[in-house]
Design a protein around this motif. Structure first.
Motif, PDB file in Angstrom:
ATOM      1  N   THR A  42       0.833   7.031   6.099  1.00  0.00           N
ATOM      2  CA  THR A  42       0.850   5.838   5.264  1.00  0.00           C
ATOM      3  C   THR A  42       0.519   6.185   3.828  1.00  0.00           C
ATOM      4  O   THR A  42      -0.140   7.188   3.546  1.00  0.00           O
ATOM      5  CB  THR A  42      -0.168   4.796   5.760  1.00  0.00           C
ATOM      6  N   LYS A  44      -1.214   5.112   0.275  1.00  0.00           N
ATOM      7  CA  LYS A  44      -2.302   4.253  -0.179  1.00  0.00           C
ATOM      8  C   LYS A  44      -1.953   3.535  -1.462  1.00  0.00           C
ATOM      9  O   LYS A  44      -2.449   2.456  -1.730  1.00  0.00           O
ATOM     10  CB  LYS A  44      -3.568   5.078  -0.396  1.00  0.00           C
ATOM     11  N   GLN A 201       4.581  -2.386   3.998  1.00  0.00           N
ATOM     12  CA  GLN A 201       4.462  -0.995   4.421  1.00  0.00           C
ATOM     13  C   GLN A 201       5.847  -0.364   4.632  1.00  0.00           C
ATOM     14  O   GLN A 201       6.122   0.242   5.659  1.00  0.00           O
ATOM     15  CB  GLN A 201       3.617  -0.895   5.698  1.00  0.00           C
ATOM     16  N   HIS A 224       9.214   3.047   7.433  1.00  0.00           N
ATOM     17  CA  HIS A 224       8.246   2.026   7.867  1.00  0.00           C
ATOM     18  C   HIS A 224       6.969   2.731   8.270  1.00  0.00           C
ATOM     19  O   HIS A 224       6.983   3.584   9.156  1.00  0.00           O
ATOM     20  CB  HIS A 224       8.811   1.244   9.066  1.00  0.00           C
ATOM     21  N   MET A 225       5.895   2.346   7.621  1.00  0.00           N
ATOM     22  CA  MET A 225       4.637   3.044   7.873  1.00  0.00           C
ATOM     23  C   MET A 225       3.767   2.239   8.831  1.00  0.00           C
ATOM     24  O   MET A 225       3.682   1.018   8.714  1.00  0.00           O
ATOM     25  CB  MET A 225       3.915   3.279   6.551  1.00  0.00           C
ATOM     26  N   TYR A 226       3.146   2.922   9.753  1.00  0.00           N
ATOM     27  CA  TYR A 226       2.336   2.260  10.784  1.00  0.00           C
ATOM     28  C   TYR A 226       0.920   2.800  10.782  1.00  0.00           C
ATOM     29  O   TYR A 226       0.711   3.992  10.597  1.00  0.00           O
ATOM     30  CB  TYR A 226       2.952   2.489  12.168  1.00  0.00           C
ATOM     31  N   LYS A 227      -0.042   1.907  11.047  1.00  0.00           N
ATOM     32  CA  LYS A 227      -1.431   2.366  11.093  1.00  0.00           C
ATOM     33  C   LYS A 227      -1.816   2.846  12.482  1.00  0.00           C
ATOM     34  O   LYS A 227      -2.824   3.518  12.642  1.00  0.00           O
ATOM     35  CB  LYS A 227      -2.381   1.248  10.670  1.00  0.00           C
TER      36      LYS A 227
ATOM     37  N   HIS C  83      -8.041   7.053  -4.854  1.00  0.00           N
ATOM     38  CA  HIS C  83      -7.192   7.040  -3.670  1.00  0.00           C
ATOM     39  C   HIS C  83      -6.098   6.005  -3.794  1.00  0.00           C
ATOM     40  O   HIS C  83      -4.964   6.228  -3.462  1.00  0.00           O
ATOM     41  CB  HIS C  83      -8.026   6.695  -2.436  1.00  0.00           C
ATOM     42  N   PHE C  84      -6.510   4.846  -4.272  1.00  0.00           N
ATOM     43  CA  PHE C  84      -5.554   3.745  -4.311  1.00  0.00           C
ATOM     44  C   PHE C  84      -4.945   3.607  -5.698  1.00  0.00           C
ATOM     45  O   PHE C  84      -4.181   2.709  -5.952  1.00  0.00           O
ATOM     46  CB  PHE C  84      -6.232   2.454  -3.871  1.00  0.00           C
ATOM     47  N   ARG C  95      -5.230  -7.067  -2.096  1.00  0.00           N
ATOM     48  CA  ARG C  95      -5.361  -7.036  -0.636  1.00  0.00           C
ATOM     49  C   ARG C  95      -5.943  -8.341  -0.114  1.00  0.00           C
ATOM     50  O   ARG C  95      -5.609  -8.812   0.955  1.00  0.00           O
ATOM     51  CB  ARG C  95      -6.279  -5.900  -0.220  1.00  0.00           C
ATOM     52  N   LYS C 166       4.526  -5.096  13.094  1.00  0.00           N
ATOM     53  CA  LYS C 166       3.645  -4.672  12.008  1.00  0.00           C
ATOM     54  C   LYS C 166       3.921  -5.399  10.706  1.00  0.00           C
ATOM     55  O   LYS C 166       4.991  -5.974  10.514  1.00  0.00           O
ATOM     56  CB  LYS C 166       3.789  -3.174  11.790  1.00  0.00           C
ATOM     57  N   ILE C 259      -5.669  -3.559  11.484  1.00  0.00           N
ATOM     58  CA  ILE C 259      -5.366  -2.185  11.866  1.00  0.00           C
ATOM     59  C   ILE C 259      -4.263  -2.172  12.908  1.00  0.00           C
ATOM     60  O   ILE C 259      -3.285  -1.431  12.804  1.00  0.00           O
ATOM     61  CB  ILE C 259      -6.629  -1.468  12.384  1.00  0.00           C
ATOM     62  N   SER C 262      -0.894  -3.101  11.577  1.00  0.00           N
ATOM     63  CA  SER C 262      -0.556  -2.346  10.362  1.00  0.00           C
ATOM     64  C   SER C 262      -0.436  -3.259   9.147  1.00  0.00           C
ATOM     65  O   SER C 262       0.512  -3.200   8.387  1.00  0.00           O
ATOM     66  CB  SER C 262       0.763  -1.585  10.519  1.00  0.00           C
ATOM     67  N   ASN C 268      -8.152  -3.326   6.504  1.00  0.00           N
ATOM     68  CA  ASN C 268      -7.609  -1.979   6.464  1.00  0.00           C
ATOM     69  C   ASN C 268      -8.087  -1.221   5.243  1.00  0.00           C
ATOM     70  O   ASN C 268      -8.304  -0.021   5.299  1.00  0.00           O
ATOM     71  CB  ASN C 268      -6.087  -2.058   6.465  1.00  0.00           C
ATOM     72  N   GLU C 272      -9.782   2.316   5.481  1.00  0.00           N
ATOM     73  CA  GLU C 272      -9.228   3.494   4.806  1.00  0.00           C
ATOM     74  C   GLU C 272     -10.236   4.068   3.802  1.00  0.00           C
ATOM     75  O   GLU C 272     -10.414   5.276   3.725  1.00  0.00           O
ATOM     76  CB  GLU C 272      -7.939   3.123   4.064  1.00  0.00           C
TER      77      GLU C 272
END
Lengths: 529, 282, 315, 312, 254
Positions: A42, A44, A201, A224-227, C83-84, C95, C166, C259, C262, C268, C272
């Protein structure tokens, strides 16, 4: 009131069915071809230098060089390259047929800009900054020359990972590490990143309209990103996705059979360049004793670990650490499971159970109680190793920690044993053949930097000082022999990377570094009839 | 209290027998936890062939390591209940001490203790425990301690308000005037009279602690060396139990957690309802 | 007035302590945040590490760091996340809107459903059908959110194919967003409803034995009128309080749902940030949650003052 | 004219400690425009009778007998009919006024509530009526008063609010269950005055339940004495204080302050351990053999009705 | 005189609210009275005038804001807490809420035995003394194993008295001892109180708002209103005072 309640509940049920069905019916647009990739990697932030977005942009911003199927480094953006003057000057000839997705031509100026830009602005490219003397453009040859202050033999390998940037876009961006852009990253590959949507995502790549090379049948690539792996697996089984992609990783072994059973997927199996190994804190007793390391290498049931942890997709390794897929692989003796021999070797090396409590003691009479530091994904292997060591009389305590804690604790050498993996790039970094994980002169997130044996360091330096493949082969063999004799890390198993893909498409191409995610794949993909 | 209601209440009998169900389920699991060593078919650490579906020798099959899932489940009862009970004992002891001291002595002490309690209550506990669990490395006893040390405030508040209700009751004043010591009054007069709020709270705290342990384990922050139900679930999901429809692997530990938490809550709520105390507030 | 200033003081102290905890706890943790700024296999020189450390103010002594931290808090500047890639406050805001989109409908629905069902069930506590309902609600209440989410995901999204697995949306249309949110909101609603149901039921059972209820009946009100004109208002006070007090708890329910589905929301983000030891984001998130929790409590206090005249008079 | 007639009322509760016979064979009637005092010790069953009349007993109560209100048997009414009867026909006032009022609603709302519920008139009208009523009840400033909450008023004020509520719909019967218990003498005085006012402005009958003989004396026309679930004497109030019939009535009167606090001997029986025969016989100075064997019937003599073998 | 009495000397009591506040509520101001052995002082006044607060102050449960409490000559707030406890042993109190003055979770036996233990009596001596006292207050030992809610209000009050007899006080404060009881029972308890006084030479402070009761029981009467004493004198004077005041509708009715 009961009535009122049931009405409420009924209407909720109705709404849910309606909402559920309305979206069911959305028809697939058949006019364009979209590849949907499911990935547990994923992103960020919509930042070009995010580790994972960096991987995803390999097909939009070509690198100077790339690795072919067999691990050989060939040109990519550069049609060819050459090193001269004792590996101090590297010359890359740029493909003249390349255009940025906004229509501008790719020029050597872009490459010069990119190299300097990386050197100055991107922290992880510190090695360039340290050595870079100058970058000169040779317009008549459509080439760039990169001049270093000292010989750097690994330049061609390093440039498989640096995405070249369009100068006219990036020159105005002062702080690239923190620059965020959601739409339209200008790229020069067959595709460019058209959108990075973190809320849904999804990373979307569209065809580069100015791509002059082979035309892909694919119009859009969606990542497609999944957690969680479970959600990803369910969507794959649903057929919502076309292919799985994980950088340096495999589709979870336990989920493969179920996916194949759906009949929608085939898999590509490729021997992993990386591997899983038992790392040891070589600065502590008794791991510092080669005899001890050798003895416990006989205590481990490699076949069982491969079976339980890799579900048959793993094979028992050699003492030489390096898996067969690497260039200049040398066949060293197999690691062997022999409990009796392990006990005997321990006994010979002076580790005996003097006080009869079932636990062996070191030569100075202390019980051997080891701490095994683990990240959650290696807990099962850890449990197995713990059990094996117990059988030869060594007590082990498992400590499972999240990855950041793992990194900080192993950097402080607060462990006796650990189980970790190597990545394909990791196997290649530093002096290649996994040396980067052991060399005590280095640091880094995944590396143990616990080996300072001059003999080992000498071999590393030898490798780093040559690009001559004949010499390299000799040094590579030296290194593998060194591993075999000294066992600084004990490989637990070599494994295969499994990548499931939809049978709707064919023509997948795999390279050792980035797996199926490469330009070749997307240019060659065909709709299966 | 009005005489009218008192008079009617004397006649009223509680028709709530829900907690009989709760007690039955709970005792069953308590028995399993105690007798795990005897009733479980195998040692849960022994490895058989992995991923065996249920059959006559493994009623719930085996997991990815080849451990017998039924045996793991039965031993898991022990681990999960110890976490729950341990944490709850810590939380309850802390909560009762703080609550009684605060409610009995009042004044400055009360102000300070209640300010602390209020602050504790406002801290998002699950995220905090996730951080702390990550910080101090997952360890079974540690998780128990952490939950215990974070879960006391609601108990403290209930105990305080009940203590305050009876601290001015004539029987407390009269023993006070007879010359009994504070220690005697707290232990022998107040404590037996707030039992009815402590016990259901204790039950609910066990439930809450088990619930949290499972959640933490699910995130991979549990103690991998202890086969708690939460860890079983974690491995079942991590190793493809859900995807491969191995219901015998992920459902039993999940349902066991639900069942025990359910039974405890049932007991707790029934007792609370009987005593007409709402969840934990003044 | 005295009560109010005492309350305000208590909230301020609460915020102060929570903020300080946010500062202290992450710094107690092992793991250098610097190492987490880099990708796994990249090497970095000690100088550039040092440079970054300086930039983030991690090289200062702890008291100075603490002062800087407070300075940031007052300017609503929670620092910058490497990070973000952005200011923490804007990351959190982006978010937060999604998490609120998940939370607010769930809280509303669950408050309505839970309090209605709970109060009726409380009034008819001896009826067998309501006892059964209580058992069902309690079973939902006893189910860890992650377990419920996974089971629902499996049944409704995978087996029945009704809902996506998701994310917040795919194409971004309203219907699309609704479609994506339906299952998470439902799970959250079910979970919170069960909780509200139990609280309300207990509260009604407590209230209904009070004399004013008997008197209301004696005034000739029907059971339903007694319930909704008299008991309901009084019984919903504890529900309100608990809703505010357990804001953090509710949010952690959202964490697991996010989570599993997704979804890129606050839950999340915290998770993270935690795994990558992103101090600024951790502070920021905790601070926002704490501020929200404290505000929620203050708001409930305020509501209490409106609903319960005894409170405002004792001030 | 009998407005309320109770015939052979028995109330029994099933409890964990056994069956409790709270009211046994109670028969009496309430006449129009009359104040009837129901007097007895704590736990003698007098409140149970009040709650039986308006049917607000808990579910574990077993009731037999008849309660006729204007010819209709209250015990046989449907719930719906009963709801209409409460407050419109029979209003009740409980002993604890502050707890009887909902703490979260304004006094005005609570007083006008019966009008809104039963008469279905709009709120404004209801408030006008409420204020008018309050004025007649002697509240000087009804507008200010209606906007207040129960906790802002004293117990005595709240008791007056309850009285006002009971008058909103002009019921035929007002039941007052220990209206003065726990109040100060001063307030008791006030409440008694209030009741006198009510009697003046309203033509309803009052069933006054109390343990305080002095209040009964001031307010009631007739008096009923209960002992341990039994009605032992029904007489005119005046004659009761001059010439009590039942031995229990006598000792009760003798223990009054003005008669010198003469202590009786023995204690009232507990709820579950009720003596056979006449319940008073263990304490009775005149007890005969038959008293411990059979419950005496009610004997009607000139002065009133009495349950004692002395009047056989 | 001082040595056989409890003297309340100019006692005032105010409560302040909050940590920083300056707001005071004055409950009592300049109260002086004396409880003499063998005599009963009646304290009368409407509710909420501080009668119970005064009782608590005399009992040493609360400290007066100003003024002194002298128990047989000892100023209890000017001695060590151990000495104070010894002095305070001489005063005990009977509460209004008869049922509530015994621990509902303990049997009558447990409550009495605990008190006997507190007095340092051994089991044997304690038991015989308890039985004797129960008999004295008119109770039989079959109530021993009951809980307070299982016996009547009058019986509870008798148990409370028995318990007080166990600790052998010299002064007893009676805070509305009969107001929660039925009239017949009230008369019984009053008789018992009178008898106990005769036997033990108790000094009583009887708090009540019931005028006939005060007149019946007391030797001296103190009338409290709004925190101050408005009348103090013997019972005859009080009757006169009361009938005078009664015209102005002061306290109560007969």
């Amino acid at each position: 009131m009961n009535k009122g309640l049931s009405i409420v509940l009924m209407s909720i049920l109705c709404i849910s069915l309606i909402v559920g069905c309305v979206n069911q019916g959305t028809p697939e647009k058949t006019t364009t071809t979209t590849i949907k990739i499911g990935s547990p990697n994923t992103i960020k932030a919509a930042n070009f230098f995010d580790t994972n977005l960096g991987v995803f942009s390999k097909i939009s911003n070509l690198t100077l060089t790339k690795m072919d199927e067999n691990g050989k480094i060939i040109g990519n953006m550069a049609t060819k390259y050459e090193a001269s003057n004792n590996d101090k000057v590297w010359k890359f000839y740029i493909n003249p047929e390349l255009y940025w997705s906004d229509g501008k031509k790719v020029t050597p100026e872009d490459v010069k800009f990119s190299v300097e830009y990386y050197a100055n602005k991107i922290p992880y490219a510190g090695w360039i900054k340290q050595r870079l003397k100058a970058v000169t453009v040779i317009p008549e040859e459509n080439a760039v020359e990169i001049l270093f202050t000292e010989p750097y033999t690994r330049t061609n390998l390093e440039f498989t990972t640096y995405n070249i940037l369009p100068k006219h876009v990036w020159e105005s961006i002062q702080d690239p590490m923190n620059y965020i852009q959601i739409d339209n990253y200008v790229g020069c590959g067959p595709f460019f990143i058209s959108n990075v949507n973190l809320d849904s995502q999804i990373v979307t790549l569209k065809k580069n309209p100015y791509w002059k090379g082979k035309q892909s049948v694919v119009d859009t690539i969606e990542i497609h990103m999944y957690k969680t792996n479970d959600a990803l697996a369910l969507d794959l089984e649903n057929g919502t996705l076309d292919v799985y992609y994980k950088y340096a990783g495999s589709y979870p072994y336990s989920n493969i059979q179920k996916l194949i059973d759906t009949g929608k997927y085939a898999t590509i199996k490729k021997m992993n360049v990386g591997l899983i190994f038992l790392g040891m804190n070589l600065q502590r007793q008794p791991m510092s004793d080669v005899n001890f390391r050798n003895a416990i290498s006989y205590a481990i049931n490699y076949d069982e670990i491969a079976k339980i942890d890799a579900l048959g997709y793993g094979t028992a390794p050699n003492r030489g650490f390096v898996p067969p897929t690497m260039e200049f692989y040398k066949e060293t003796p197999k690691l062997e499971y022999n409990l009796e021999k392990a006990k005997q070797l321990l006994n010979e090396a002076g580790y005996k159970d003097g006080n009869g409590n079932g636990i062996l003691e070191t030569t100075d009479g202390k019980d051997i109680k080891l701490i095994m530091l683990l990240r959650p994904e290696y807990v099962r292997s850890g449990e197995l190793v713990q059990d094996y060591l117990k059988k030869v009389g060594i007590e082990t305590t498992l400590k499972s920690v999240d990855s950041s804690t793992w990194i900080s604790l192993k950097d402080k050498y607060y462990y006796d044993l650990t189980i970790t993996r190597t990545t394909p790039w990791g196997m290649l970094m530093h002096a290649q053949w996994g040396s980067g994980y052991f060399d005590s002169r280095r640091t880094g997130e995944g590396v143990l930097h616990n080996l300072s044996d001059p003999e080992f360091l000498k071999i590393c330096d030898n490798i780093l000082s040559t690009t001559d493949s004949g010499k390299l082969k000799i040094y590579a063999y030296d290194l593998q022999d060194y591993y075999s004799d000294n066992l600084p890390g004990i490989t637990l198993y070599w494994n295969e990377n499994i990548t499931p893909y939809s049978k709707k498409f064919s023509g997948w191409y795999v390279d050792p570094l980035f797996g199926i995610y490469n330009t070749e794949t997307f240019l060659n993909l065909q709709k299966a009839s | 209290m009005t005489h009218h209601i008192e008079e009617l209440k004397k006649y009223a009998i509680s028709k709530l027998n829900l907690n009989a169900i709760g007690i039955t389920i709970f005792l069953l699991f308590l028995f399993i936890a105690i007798a795990a060593g005897i009733i479980s078919p195998y040692n849960p650490w022994i490895r058989f062939e992995p991923y065996i579906p249920p059959n006559s020798s493994h009623f719930l099959g085996t997991n990815d390591m080849g451990n017998d899932i039924l045996s793991e489940l039965l031993f898991g009862a022990r681990v999960s209940l110890i976490v729950g009970f341990g944490a709850s004992i810590i939380a309850t002891v802390l909560g009762v001490i703080i609550g009684i001291v605060s409610g009995y002595y009042r004044g400055m002490m009360d102000e300070i203790l209640m300010a602390i309690t209020d602050i504790y209550l406002m801290i998002p506990r699950i995220p905090l425990i996730i951080i702390l669990a990550a910080l101090m490395r997952p360890n079974f006893w540690l998780i128990m301690l952490l939950i215990g040390f974070l879960w006391w405030p609601t108990t403290a508040r209930v105990v305080r308000s009940s203590t305050m209700q009876i601290r001015d009751a004539s029987f407390i004043l009269s023993v006070k005037s007879l010359g009994f010591s504070d220690k005697h009054i707290i232990l022998s007069e107040i404590l037996p009279n707030i039992n009815h709020v402590i016990i259901p709270k204790f039950m609910l705290t066990i439930a809450s602690a088990m619930f949290s342990e499972a959640s933490i384990s699910f995130l991979g922050l549990g103690d991998p060396t202890m086969k708690s139900w939460g860890m079983m679930l974690n491995f079942a999901f991590m190793k493809g139990g859900l995807i491969n429809e191995m219901w015998w692997w992920y459902l039993p530990p999940g349902l066991c957690i639900v069942a025990v938490v359910f039974s405890l809550m049932l007991i707790g709520f029934s007792l609370e309802e009987k005593e007409n105390i709402v969840l934990g507030l003044e | 007035m005295k009560m109010r200033s005492k309350k305000i003081a208590r909230y301020l102290i609460a915020l102060f302590v929570i903020f300080s905890l946010n500062f202290i706890i992450p710094r107690l943790m092992p793991g250098d945040p610097i190492t987490n700024l880099l990708g796994e296999d990249y090497v970095m020189t000690e100088e550039s590490l040092q440079e970054l450390r300086e930039k983030m103010g991690l090289d200062e002594s702890l008291p100075i760091q603490y002062l800087n931290y407070w300075n940031g808090v007052f300017r609503f500047d929670f620092g910058y996340s490497y990070h973000f890639k952005g200011p923490v406050s804007s990351i959190i805001l982006s978010r937060m809107k999604w998490t609120l989109l998940l939370l607010i409908p769930s809280i509303l629905f669950s408050a309505i459903l839970g309090s209605l069902m709970g109060s009726i069930s409380g009034q008819k506590s001896s009826s067998n059908s309501y006892k059964t309902l209580t058992l069902i609600e309690l079973a939902f209440y006893s189910t860890p959110t992650f377990f419920l989410s996974l089971i629902f995901l499996y049944i409704f999204s995978f087996k029945l194919g009704l809902f996506p697995i998701k994310g917040f949306y795919y194409s971004g249309g309203i219907l699309d967003i609704l479609h994506h949110f339906f299952l998470p909101i439902s799970i959250m609603t079910i979970f919170l409803t069960s909780r509200n149901y139990m609280i309300m039921r207990g509260s009604v059972i407590q209230e209904k034995s009070k004399l004013y209820v008997v008197y209301a009946k004696a005034k000739g009100l029907s059971d339903r009128q007694v319930l909704f004109k008299h008991i309901f208002k009084n019984a919903s006070l504890p529900l309100l309080t608990l809703l505010a007090l357990d804001f953090g708890f509710i949010l952690s329910g959202a964490l697991f749902i996010e989570i599993i589905f997704s979804m890129n929301g606050m839950g999340n983000l915290i998770y993270e940030a935690l795994l990558s030891r992103d101090y600024p984001v951790l502070y920021g998130s905790f601070m926002i949650i704490s501020i929200m929790a404290v505000l929620a409590n203050a708001f409930v206090d305020f509501l209490y003052g409106i609903i319960d005249p005894r409170i405002s008079d004792s001030v | 004219m009998k407005i309320l007639e109770i015939q052979d009322l028995n109330v029994k509760f099933t409890t964990p400690i056994g069956e409790v016979y709270a009211v046994n064979n109670a028969s009496f009637s309430l006449n129009a425009n009359e104040t009837l005092a129901l007097v007895g010790e704590t736990g003698c069953g007098k409140s149970v009778i009040a709650n039986t009349i308006i049917r607000l007993l808990p579910q574990n109560a077993e009731i037999s007998g008849n309660i006729f209100y204007k010819g209709n048997n209250l015990l046989k009414m449907s719930d719906r009919e009963m709801e209409k009867t409460r407050q419109q026909e029979i209003a009740i006032i409980f002993q604890n006024p502050t707890l009887s009022l909902n703490p979260l609603y304004k006094i005005g709302d609570q007083i006008s509530e019966p009008l809104l519920v039963h008469k279905k008139i709009n709120k404004k009208e209801a408030f006008t009526k409420t204020k008018k009523l309050l004025k007649t009840m002697g509240f000087q400033n009804p507008s200010k008063f209606t906007g207040m909450y129960p906790h802002q008023l004293s117990g005595g004020m709240n008791q007056r609010v309850l009285l006002s509520i009971s008058l909103t719909l002009n019921p035929s019967i007002i039941i007052a269950d220990e209206p003065t218990k726990g109040l100060d003498n001063e307030l008791v005085r006030d409440i008694i005055e209030e009741f006198k006012t009510v009697n003046k402005i309203n033509n309803s009958s009052l069933l006054l339940i109390t343990h305080d003989l002095s209040i009964a004396r001031e307010l009631s026309d007739r008096i009923i004495i209960m002992y341990s679930g039994d009605i032992v004497e029904i007489t005119k109030t005046e004659s009761f204080f001059k010439n009590p019939l039942h031995p229990y009535s006598k000792i009760l009167l003798n223990s009054l302050p003005e008669r010198g606090f003469n202590p009786p001997k023995g204690n009232s029986p507990s709820m579950v351990n009720i003596p056979k025969g006449c319940k008073f016989h263990p304490r009775c100075p005149h007890k005969k053999k038959i008293c411990s064997e059979k419950t005496p019937p009610i004997y009607s003599i000139d002065e009133g009705d009495v349950r004692c073998y002395l009047f056989q | 005189m001082l040595l056989i009495s409890v003297v309340v000397d100019c006692v005032s009591k105010s409560y302040s609210y909050g940590l920083f506040s300056k707001r005071y509520d004055k409950i009592l101001s300049d109260i002086s009275l004396e409880i003499t052995k063998g005599k009963t002082v009646g304290l009368i006044g409407p509710s909420g005038v501080g009668k119970t607060t005064l009782a608590k102050i005399i009992m040493g449960l609360e400290k007066p804001t100003s003024g002194k409490i002298l128990i047989e000559g000892t100023d209890i707030w000017h001695i060590s807490s151990e000495d104070r406890n010894i002095s305070l042993k001489k005063i005990k109190m009977v509460f209004q809420d008869s049922q509530g003055s015994l621990n509902p979770k303990k049997t009558i036996k447990q409550s009495l035995y605990e008190t006997a233990n507190l007095m340092g009596l051994d089991v044997f001596k304690g038991e015989s003394l308890i039985l004797e006292l129960l008999d004295r207050v008119g109770l039989s030992s079959d109530i021993f194993c009951r809980y307070p809610h299982q016996i009547s209000g009058g019986q509870n009050q008798r148990v409370a008295l028995a318990r007080i007899l166990l600790v052998k006080p010299e002064y007893v404060i009676l805070d509305e001892p009969t107001s929660a009881l039925d009239i017949a029972v009230q008369a019984q308890i009053l008789e018992l109180l009178n008898n106990l006084q005769k036997e033990n030479n108790f000094g009583y402070l009887l708090i009540s708002h019931n005028i006939p009761l005060i007149e019946f029981m007391s030797d001296k009467v103190v009338v409290l209103d709004k925190g101050s004493i408005i009348f103090q004198g013997d019972t005859k004077e009080f009757t006169k005072f009361n009938s005078l005041k009664n015209k102005n509708n002061f306290i109560g009715y007969k």
